[in-house]
Structures are given as C-alpha cells and as structure tokens.
Write a protein that holds these residues in place. Structure first.
Motif, PDB file in Angstrom:
ATOM      1  N   ALA A 176       0.851  -1.387  -0.021  1.00  0.00           N
ATOM      2  CA  ALA A 176      -0.170  -0.129   0.097  1.00  0.00           C
ATOM      3  C   ALA A 176       0.728   1.345   0.030  1.00  0.00           C
ATOM      4  N   ALA A 177       2.212   1.262   0.693  1.00  0.00           N
ATOM      5  CA  ALA A 177       2.769   2.449   0.816  1.00  0.00           C
ATOM      6  C   ALA A 177       3.425   2.842  -0.419  1.00  0.00           C
ATOM      7  N   GLU A 178       3.676   1.699  -1.303  1.00  0.00           N
ATOM      8  CA  GLU A 178       4.244   2.108  -2.750  1.00  0.00           C
ATOM      9  C   GLU A 178       3.146   2.777  -3.530  1.00  0.00           C
ATOM     10  N   ALA A 179       1.905   2.868  -3.442  1.00  0.00           N
ATOM     11  CA  ALA A 179       1.186   3.400  -4.330  1.00  0.00           C
ATOM     12  C   ALA A 179       0.660   4.865  -4.012  1.00  0.00           C
ATOM     13  N   ARG A 180       0.205   5.490  -4.937  1.00  0.00           N
ATOM     14  CA  ARG A 180      -0.403   6.836  -5.078  1.00  0.00           C
ATOM     15  C   ARG A 180      -1.733   6.891  -4.690  1.00  0.00           C
ATOM     16  N   MET A 181      -2.287   7.380  -3.835  1.00  0.00           N
ATOM     17  CA  MET A 181      -3.642   7.336  -3.668  1.00  0.00           C
ATOM     18  C   MET A 181      -4.464   8.516  -3.943  1.00  0.00           C
ATOM     19  N   PHE A 182      -5.680   8.299  -4.702  1.00  0.00           N
ATOM     20  CA  PHE A 182      -6.589   9.377  -4.887  1.00  0.00           C
ATOM     21  C   PHE A 182      -7.761   9.062  -4.480  1.00  0.00           C
ATOM     22  N   GLU A 183      -8.777   9.885  -4.304  1.00  0.00           N
ATOM     23  CA  GLU A 183     -10.183   9.989  -3.737  1.00  0.00           C
ATOM     24  C   GLU A 183     -11.157  10.650  -4.722  1.00  0.00           C
ATOM     25  N   THR A 184     -12.211  10.124  -4.993  1.00  0.00           N
ATOM     26  CA  THR A 184     -13.262  10.686  -5.679  1.00  0.00           C
ATOM     27  C   THR A 184     -14.639  10.413  -5.058  1.00  0.00           C
ATOM     28  N   PRO A 185     -15.553  11.280  -5.342  1.00  0.00           N
ATOM     29  CA  PRO A 185     -16.837  11.291  -4.623  1.00  0.00           C
ATOM     30  C   PRO A 185     -17.433   9.880  -4.651  1.00  0.00           C
ATOM     31  N   CYS A 186     -18.167   9.745  -3.677  1.00  0.00           N
ATOM     32  CA  CYS A 186     -18.883   8.156  -3.365  1.00  0.00           C
ATOM     33  C   CYS A 186     -19.833   8.499  -2.297  1.00  0.00           C
ATOM     34  N   GLY A 187     -21.149   8.752  -2.616  1.00  0.00           N
ATOM     35  CA  GLY A 187     -22.097   9.011  -1.467  1.00  0.00           C
ATOM     36  C   GLY A 187     -21.697   9.975  -0.791  1.00  0.00           C
ATOM     37  N   ASP A 188     -21.600   9.884   0.448  1.00  0.00           N
ATOM     38  CA  ASP A 188     -21.335  11.079   1.316  1.00  0.00           C
ATOM     39  C   ASP A 188     -19.965  11.050   1.725  1.00  0.00           C
ATOM     40  N   GLY A 189     -19.040  10.391   0.934  1.00  0.00           N
ATOM     41  CA  GLY A 189     -17.714  10.194   1.185  1.00  0.00           C
ATOM     42  C   GLY A 189     -17.025  10.274   0.123  1.00  0.00           C
ATOM     43  N   ASP A 190     -15.850   9.283  -0.083  1.00  0.00           N
ATOM     44  CA  ASP A 190     -15.065   8.992  -1.163  1.00  0.00           C
ATOM     45  C   ASP A 190     -14.816   7.800  -1.513  1.00  0.00           C
ATOM     46  N   MET A 191     -14.643   7.463  -2.718  1.00  0.00           N
ATOM     47  CA  MET A 191     -14.105   6.319  -3.152  1.00  0.00           C
ATOM     48  C   MET A 191     -12.659   6.318  -3.479  1.00  0.00           C
ATOM     49  N   VAL A 192     -11.858   5.283  -2.904  1.00  0.00           N
ATOM     50  CA  VAL A 192     -10.514   5.347  -2.707  1.00  0.00           C
ATOM     51  C   VAL A 192      -9.635   4.438  -3.825  1.00  0.00           C
ATOM     52  N   TRP A 193      -8.605   5.067  -4.532  1.00  0.00           N
ATOM     53  CA  TRP A 193      -8.078   4.371  -5.460  1.00  0.00           C
ATOM     54  C   TRP A 193      -6.683   4.144  -5.115  1.00  0.00           C
ATOM     55  N   HIS A 194      -6.006   3.169  -5.581  1.00  0.00           N
ATOM     56  CA  HIS A 194      -4.766   3.211  -5.321  1.00  0.00           C
ATOM     57  C   HIS A 194      -3.816   3.127  -6.786  1.00  0.00           C
ATOM     58  N   VAL A 195      -2.863   3.478  -6.987  1.00  0.00           N
ATOM     59  CA  VAL A 195      -2.172   3.610  -8.507  1.00  0.00           C
ATOM     60  C   VAL A 195      -0.559   3.253  -8.127  1.00  0.00           C
ATOM     61  N   TRP A 196      -0.234   2.256  -8.993  1.00  0.00           N
ATOM     62  CA  TRP A 196       1.130   1.976  -8.983  1.00  0.00           C
ATOM     63  C   TRP A 196       1.786   2.023 -10.261  1.00  0.00           C
ATOM     64  N   GLY A 197       3.184   2.301 -10.216  1.00  0.00           N
ATOM     65  CA  GLY A 197       3.799   2.127 -11.737  1.00  0.00           C
ATOM     66  C   GLY A 197       3.515   3.195 -12.927  1.00  0.00           C
ATOM     67  N   ASP A 198       4.090   3.008 -14.020  1.00  0.00           N
ATOM     68  CA  ASP A 198       3.795   3.975 -14.973  1.00  0.00           C
ATOM     69  C   ASP A 198       3.887   3.123 -16.365  1.00  0.00           C
ATOM     70  N   GLY A 199       2.843   3.550 -17.212  1.00  0.00           N
ATOM     71  CA  GLY A 199       2.680   2.613 -18.472  1.00  0.00           C
ATOM     72  C   GLY A 199       1.296   2.723 -19.107  1.00  0.00           C
ATOM     73  N   PRO A 200       0.784   1.848 -19.836  1.00  0.00           N
ATOM     74  CA  PRO A 200      -0.574   1.840 -20.320  1.00  0.00           C
ATOM     75  C   PRO A 200      -1.296   1.376 -19.173  1.00  0.00           C
ATOM     76  N   PRO A 201      -2.617   2.197 -19.079  1.00  0.00           N
ATOM     77  CA  PRO A 201      -3.326   2.202 -17.756  1.00  0.00           C
ATOM     78  C   PRO A 201      -3.902   0.555 -17.736  1.00  0.00           C
ATOM     79  N   LEU A 202      -3.825  -0.078 -16.605  1.00  0.00           N
ATOM     80  CA  LEU A 202      -4.518  -1.547 -16.233  1.00  0.00           C
ATOM     81  C   LEU A 202      -5.280  -1.411 -15.051  1.00  0.00           C
TER      82      LEU A 202
END
Length: 292
Positions: free
Chosen positions: A28-54
């Motif tokens: 988890a610590a190696e990821a970049r974390m993003f948050e986007t709206p979900c209900g009254d809070g956020d949806m949490v996204w974790h992103v690793w690496g660089d290249g074509p999106p998977l």
C-alpha cells in the motif's frame, strides 16, 4: 493525492504476524492514492507504476487487496489502478438503491478523474468486479481497449452453491479466523495448502467491511445483459477448480464467444476462484499478455 494509505493498517490482529501485516502495508505504501466522490464520502483508488493503464476491480466483500500478489509485478509494465469499489473496503457507502448501473456510474466518474483522457484502458474484473466491470465497460465505450473477466458470475448460468459461515459477536479471535479460513477453502482457494496467513488476514479485514451485498447480483444475468454493449475486446480467465463455476466452465466460454467469437478464454490449471492469488505466477504474465 497522497502516497500510500494509512487506512489499510486497521486494528492489530493478534494471531496474525507482524510480518504479514507489514507486507500489506508495504504494498500500500508504494501506491499513489486518489479519492473521488462516493455517496457522502470518497471512493479510494490506489495507483502503482507507469505505463499503459490497467484497471483492476476486486471481488465482493473485498478490497484492492484481492490483487495483493499482482499489483507490483504488473506495475513493471503498466500503470496499475486498483480501487476499493463503492461500499467495499475503505470506500464510502454509495446511495441506495444499490444497483450495478448506479455503482458503475460512480466508478466511471471516478475513473475519469483518476485517469484524465482515459483512452486505451484495459479493465480486468474479478468475480463481482467483473459483474460491475461489464457495466463500467459499457459506459466507457471506445475509451476501453479490452475487458478481461476473471471468474465472474452474473451470466444467468448454473452456479455451484457455496455455503459460507458467519462470524458472530463475541467470537474469540481464533474462532473468527477459523471461520475466515473455512470460507476461503469453501469459495476462494482450491488447494488448502495455499490458504496461508496472508489470505486469512486479508479475508478477516475485507469481509466485515462489505456494505454492498454483491452476491445477489452474481446470481442474475446482469453481466450477460451488459456484454453486448461493450465495444472493447473481451477475454476470460478462470481457475480450473473455481468453486462457483466448476464443472461448467465451458458454459462461461460459450457466453463470451457468443458475444465475441474470437474472445480468448484461459483456464489456469489447479486454481480456484481467487485465481490471481492462488496462482499469481501463472496469472500475472497471462493478464499482462492480454493487456498488451
């Protein structure tokens, strides 16, 4: 955006080793974390690496950690994007009613924010993640290059019954972990010898946080209904010993090839439902090949 995630740490589980907990926190610590709206809070996204999106969608009563053995190896060639789906893991509970279509719109809106431009995406959805993923794929249209379904139901086909046990209030930690181990053997992992401490820990962390009751969607044909609307290339990966599909894997292949006659359908020998965990060494290069 922040690096890593404090949320994955959670309460200390006494019978689980510090080494296992540190393993999850380290990924988890190696990821970049993003948050986007979900209900009254956020949806949490974790992103690793660089290249074509998977993009990787986890299964029901799960979180991004369903991909714990995949995100780092795959990040060597891809930008790997693994969210906690709405109402699961660390993401907020979405508004009622919970439908595949409504959940998909939350995810699509979030994905467009996390991946600006969002062209050339490859989406892989495991179990419920494939059910929801079909509706996401349909909404993405030509922005999605390929969609790989991993051990999903929701096709209106025969599904093997998988009776699971529940944890009860007041259970000891040992008894609770025994329930999670039983459920992993009944549903997720074919070889009992591969139900290791990490798998039990992830199950014990993920299952209690499930607020969207996903199993009811998997008993319908909602994935099947969405597939004809998907413009992307289709493929399927199933474990040979998937408890939810065995011995009806041929029917899953038939469904995909009814929609796209040239769809690849790969069976990983000896593996169960959670194929990307139980057989990660076989799964990772296979998904990487499909995603190219």
């Amino acid at each position: 955006m922040t690096a890593g995630s404090e949320r994955t740490k959670g309460p200390r589980v006494g019978l689980i080793s510090d080494r296992t907990i540190a393993q999850v926190e380290g990924v988890a610590a190696e990821a970049r974390m993003f948050e986007t709206p979900c209900g009254d809070g956020d949806m949490v996204w974790h992103v690793w690496g660089d290249g074509p999106p998977l993009v990787l969608f986890h299964g029901g009563y799960g979180s991004w950690t369903h991909w714990i053995r995949n995100v780092l190896p795959l990040s060597r060639g891809f930008t790997v994007i693994a969210p906690d789906l709405p109402g699961l893991g660390d993401s907020a509970t979405p508004p009622e009613p919970h439908t595949p279509e409504g959940l998909a719109q939350i995810v699509v809106d979030g994905l467009r924010a996390v991946v600006p431009g969002h062209d050339g995406l490859h989406l892989a959805g495991f179990s419920f993640g494939g059910v929801l993923g079909a509706h996401v794929a349909a909404r993405l249209g030509p922005a999605l290059r390929a969609f790989t379904i991993v051990g999903s139901n929701g096709m209106g086909l025969v599904r093997q019954p998988t009776p699971l046990r529940r944890t009860e209030p007041g259970m000891s930690e040992a008894a609770s972990l025994a329930v999670h181990r039983h459920n992993l053997q009944a549903l997720m992992i074919a070889d009992p010898a591969k139900i290791d401490e990490l798998a039990v820990y992830l199950q014990s962390r993920n299952a209690p946080r499930g607020r969207v009751k996903s199993r009811r969607f998997s008993r319908t044909d909602t994935l099947l209904c969405a597939l004809p609307k998907v413009e992307a290339r289709l493929a399927g990966i199933w474990g040979e010993r998937d408890a939810t599909a065995r011995p009806h894997l041929d029917e899953r292949r038939r469904v995909l090839r009814t929609v796209q006659p040239d769809a690849r359908f790969e069976i990983v020998a000896g593996a169960g439902h959670w194929v990307q965990y139980e057989a990660a060494d076989q799964f990772n290069p296979l998904l990487a090949e499909l995603a190219r």
